[in-house]
Each structure stands twice: as structure tokens, then as C-alpha cells.
Design a protein around this motif. Structure first.
Motif, mmCIF file in Angstrom:
data_model
loop_
_atom_site.group_PDB
_atom_site.id
_atom_site.type_symbol
_atom_site.label_atom_id
_atom_site.label_comp_id
_atom_site.label_asym_id
_atom_site.label_seq_id
_atom_site.Cartn_x
_atom_site.Cartn_y
_atom_site.Cartn_z
ATOM 1 N N GLY A 176 0.915 -1.313 0.078
ATOM 2 C CA GLY A 176 0.002 0.179 0.134
ATOM 3 C C GLY A 176 0.834 1.368 0.043
ATOM 4 O O GLY A 176 1.554 1.449 0.874
ATOM 5 N N SER A 177 0.726 1.848 -1.139
ATOM 6 C CA SER A 177 1.608 3.145 -1.145
ATOM 7 C C SER A 177 1.192 3.866 -2.251
ATOM 8 O O SER A 177 0.404 3.385 -3.348
ATOM 9 C CB SER A 177 2.992 3.189 -1.233
ATOM 10 O OG SER A 177 3.473 2.335 -2.425
ATOM 11 N N SER A 178 1.646 5.320 -2.590
ATOM 12 C CA SER A 178 1.088 6.050 -3.488
ATOM 13 C C SER A 178 2.394 6.548 -4.109
ATOM 14 O O SER A 178 2.310 7.524 -5.277
ATOM 15 C CB SER A 178 0.259 7.413 -3.175
ATOM 16 O OG SER A 178 0.882 7.883 -2.251
ATOM 17 N N ARG A 179 3.651 6.286 -3.752
ATOM 18 C CA ARG A 179 4.792 6.689 -4.554
ATOM 19 C C ARG A 179 5.967 5.569 -4.183
ATOM 20 O O ARG A 179 5.644 4.642 -3.424
ATOM 21 C CB ARG A 179 5.298 7.925 -3.629
ATOM 22 C CG ARG A 179 4.643 9.221 -3.741
ATOM 23 C CD ARG A 179 4.881 10.020 -5.130
ATOM 24 N NE ARG A 179 6.320 10.260 -5.143
ATOM 25 C CZ ARG A 179 6.606 10.519 -6.393
ATOM 26 N NH1 ARG A 179 5.717 10.811 -7.484
ATOM 27 N NH2 ARG A 179 7.907 10.957 -6.609
ATOM 28 N N GLY A 180 7.085 5.846 -4.911
ATOM 29 C CA GLY A 180 8.219 4.818 -4.868
ATOM 30 C C GLY A 180 8.194 3.570 -5.996
ATOM 31 O O GLY A 180 7.183 3.541 -6.793
ATOM 32 N N LEU A 181 9.417 3.070 -6.346
ATOM 33 C CA LEU A 181 9.679 2.072 -7.232
ATOM 34 C C LEU A 181 8.447 1.062 -7.277
ATOM 35 O O LEU A 181 8.132 0.429 -8.307
ATOM 36 C CB LEU A 181 10.804 1.712 -7.431
ATOM 37 C CG LEU A 181 11.838 3.136 -7.821
ATOM 38 C CD1 LEU A 181 13.577 2.383 -7.742
ATOM 39 C CD2 LEU A 181 11.537 3.270 -9.407
ATOM 40 N N GLY A 182 8.302 0.550 -6.045
ATOM 41 C CA GLY A 182 7.599 -0.679 -5.934
ATOM 42 C C GLY A 182 6.216 -0.416 -6.421
ATOM 43 O O GLY A 182 5.213 -1.207 -7.174
ATOM 44 N N TYR A 183 5.440 0.983 -6.014
ATOM 45 C CA TYR A 183 4.271 1.291 -6.441
ATOM 46 C C TYR A 183 4.125 1.260 -7.793
ATOM 47 O O TYR A 183 3.244 1.074 -8.562
ATOM 48 C CB TYR A 183 4.045 2.562 -5.651
ATOM 49 C CG TYR A 183 2.915 3.161 -6.407
ATOM 50 C CD1 TYR A 183 1.617 3.128 -5.899
ATOM 51 C CD2 TYR A 183 3.340 4.355 -7.176
ATOM 52 C CE1 TYR A 183 0.425 3.929 -6.681
ATOM 53 C CE2 TYR A 183 2.108 5.331 -7.896
ATOM 54 C CZ TYR A 183 0.798 5.100 -7.556
ATOM 55 O OH TYR A 183 -0.225 5.759 -8.172
ATOM 56 N N PHE A 184 5.202 2.049 -8.304
ATOM 57 C CA PHE A 184 5.405 2.169 -9.912
ATOM 58 C C PHE A 184 5.237 0.904 -10.874
ATOM 59 O O PHE A 184 4.755 0.898 -11.872
ATOM 60 C CB PHE A 184 6.436 2.897 -10.143
ATOM 61 C CG PHE A 184 6.790 3.671 -11.777
ATOM 62 C CD1 PHE A 184 5.980 4.690 -12.043
ATOM 63 C CD2 PHE A 184 7.387 2.657 -12.474
ATOM 64 C CE1 PHE A 184 6.153 5.156 -13.394
ATOM 65 C CE2 PHE A 184 7.405 3.143 -14.012
ATOM 66 C CZ PHE A 184 7.102 4.235 -14.359
ATOM 67 N N THR A 220 15.140 -2.464 -13.393
ATOM 68 C CA THR A 220 16.773 -1.839 -13.676
ATOM 69 C C THR A 220 17.099 -0.797 -12.691
ATOM 70 O O THR A 220 18.545 -0.767 -12.324
ATOM 71 C CB THR A 220 16.923 -1.476 -14.916
ATOM 72 O OG1 THR A 220 16.165 -2.557 -15.840
ATOM 73 C CG2 THR A 220 18.197 -1.341 -15.530
ATOM 74 N N VAL A 221 16.379 0.284 -12.765
ATOM 75 C CA VAL A 221 16.599 1.442 -11.928
ATOM 76 C C VAL A 221 16.937 1.037 -10.273
ATOM 77 O O VAL A 221 17.910 1.410 -9.834
ATOM 78 C CB VAL A 221 15.543 2.608 -11.789
ATOM 79 C CG1 VAL A 221 16.006 3.551 -10.911
ATOM 80 C CG2 VAL A 221 15.576 3.148 -13.247
ATOM 81 N N LEU A 222 16.194 0.203 -9.843
ATOM 82 C CA LEU A 222 16.091 -0.454 -8.519
ATOM 83 C C LEU A 222 17.304 -1.158 -8.326
ATOM 84 O O LEU A 222 18.288 -0.829 -7.399
ATOM 85 C CB LEU A 222 14.846 -1.096 -8.197
ATOM 86 C CG LEU A 222 14.891 -1.737 -6.680
ATOM 87 C CD1 LEU A 222 14.915 -0.553 -5.402
ATOM 88 C CD2 LEU A 222 13.686 -2.822 -6.458
#
Length: 249
Positions: free
Chosen positions: A193-201, A219-221
Motif C-alpha cells: 500500500g503506497s502512492s509513491r516509490g518504485l514498488g508502487y510504480f 533496472t533502476v532499483l
């Protein structure tokens, strides 16, 4: 030659990836090739950079807090045998519970903001730091402790001048492991649960079947996690310079 090693590894892995796609003929919505992923990465670089900033903040906060709590717990156990008898079983038992199962509970308790992701990272980091530091302090050279006793050194002096410096190489090893696993906690928290971050994306790109974009975020992560690990590794090499080195170093 040493500087060319990462580049050679990157080129080799990318070549294997392209070869796998070409030989298997797997459709791009399952496994896109390196070129579509590179194009997606370039086109969405500013957006990815924004989400990376959120994930990196969660990782760094979790790393700092987890290291502080883990090293404090190790010090408490080495200073108080009574506390050790109570804390050690709890510390070991905490690892029997899958940390991933805690993610929905942490989101429920701490909300969808950054706190639940930092808490996930802290839970993952805490054990390797606490166990390695505690183990290092327990293995302090008995001859040095005996010499300190003969010289009538104060307990605080023994702790700060002998026990902790002897344990720092073990602490550094635990911190390296913690740095490598810290991104897992942050990303799993973002998935829940989130609205920001690479996992959310990544989750949203997957839902929209933008698999090339999902791989670009991955790749960025991976690049950020590797950079953070090698940065911490170099820093620890300089700060804990008396730790044993590999034969090849």
C-alpha cells in the motif's frame, strides 16, 4: 582491468538477456528485450527518478534506524546477562515469522505513508546487525580481556577500547548484509500500500501491461541497490580498516 569488470559484466548479462529473448521467442508482454526496456527507461527517466527518491529515502531511513536499534540491542545483551536471557529468544523467534506477512499489518497500523515502509526495512535489517554485532563482542580475545583485568581497567574502558573495536569487523559484515536486503523491505511495503516509490510504480506498470516499463523500474532499483551496497562497503573498508581482508585484495 578492475574498473572494466562491472562494464564487462553488464555487457555480458545484457547479451545473455537478448540471446534468451531471441532463442525462446517469448512474447514481449512476458519478457521484453533490452532495447525496449532501454527506450522505456529513457522516456520515463524523470518520473522514475522521482519514485527512486522516495524508495531511496525509505531505504536510508530504515537502514539508519535498523542499525541503531540492532546495535543497541546487541550492546544491551552483552552488558546485561539478565536482559540477554529475555531478549535472545525473542530475537531468534522474530525470525521465524515471515517479514513479508507483517507488511499488511504494518500498513494497517502505520498507514500508507512512508512510516510503514521504513518499519518494514527496519524489521529486515535489525536481525543481521544485532546478531553479527553481538556475536563479534562475544568473540573478544580472551587474552586482551585478561590483560585489561590485570591492569584493573574500568568496565566502560574495556567495552569502548577492547570489546567494541574487536566486534566492529563482525558488525561491518552484518551491516553489508543489511544494506543488501534493505531494498526488499521498502519495495514489499510499497507493494502492499503506497502512492509513491518504485514498488508502487512497478505494480501499476504491471497492471497496465507495460512490462517494458516495469523492467525499467526494476533496472533502476537494481542499479540503486548495487550503488548503495558498494558505497557502504567502501565506507566500511575505510572506517574498519583493521578488519581481515580477502586474499585477493
Amino acid at each position: 582491468m578492475k574498473a572494466l569488470r562491472p562494464l564487462t559484466l553488464l555487457v555480458g548479462l545484457t547479451g545473455l538477456w537478448q540471446l534468451l529473448v531471441a532463442l525462446t521467442g517469448v512474447p514481449p508482454y512476458i519478457l521484453p528485450g533490452p532495447l525496449p526496456v532501454a527506450r522505456a527507461l529513457t522516456a520515463h527517466l524523470p518520473v522514475l527518478a522521482g519514485h527512486l527518491g522516495t524508495t531511496l529515502t525509505e531505504i536510508l531511513l530504515g537502514l539508519g534506524l535498523g542499525t541503531l536499534l540492532g546495535s543497541s540491542a546487541a550492546l544491551a545483551m552483552i552488558l546485561s546477562p539478565l536482559l540477554k536471557r529475555w531478549m535472545l529468544p525473542v530475537l531468534v523467534a522474530s525470525q521465524a515469522i515471515p517479514v513479508f506477512a507483517m507488511a499488511p499489518i504494518l500498513v494497517l497500523w502505520l498507514g500508507y505513508g512512508m512510516a510503514s515502509k521504513v518499519a518494514m526495512a527496519v524489521l529486515i535489517i535489525f536481525f543481521p546487525v544485532a546478531s553479527s554485532f553481538y556475536s563479534g563482542m562475544r568473540r573478544t580475545d580472551a587474552d586482551l580481556l585478561e590483560l585489561a583485568r590485570i591492569m584493573d581497567a574500568r568496565p566502560l574502558k574495556v567495552l569502548t577500547c577492547i570489546v567494541i573495536p574487536s566486534a566492529l569487523p563482525s558488525f561491518a559484515a552484518g551491516l553489508r548484509v543489511a544494506t543488501a536486503v534493505a531494498p526488499i523491505g521498502a519495495v514489499v511495503g510499497e507493494w502492499v500500500g503506497s502512492s509513491r516509490g518504485l514498488g508502487y510504480f512497478m505494480l501499476h506498470a504491471n497492471a497496465r501491461m507495460q512490462i517494458d516499463l516495469m523492467f525499467a523500474a526494476l533496472t533502476v532499483l537494481a542499479a540503486a541497490s548495487l550503488s548503495l551496497y558498494f558505497l557502504v562497503d567502501r565506507l566500511l573498508d575505510r572506517l574498519v580498516f583493521w578488519q581481515p581482508r580477502d586474499a585477493g585484495q
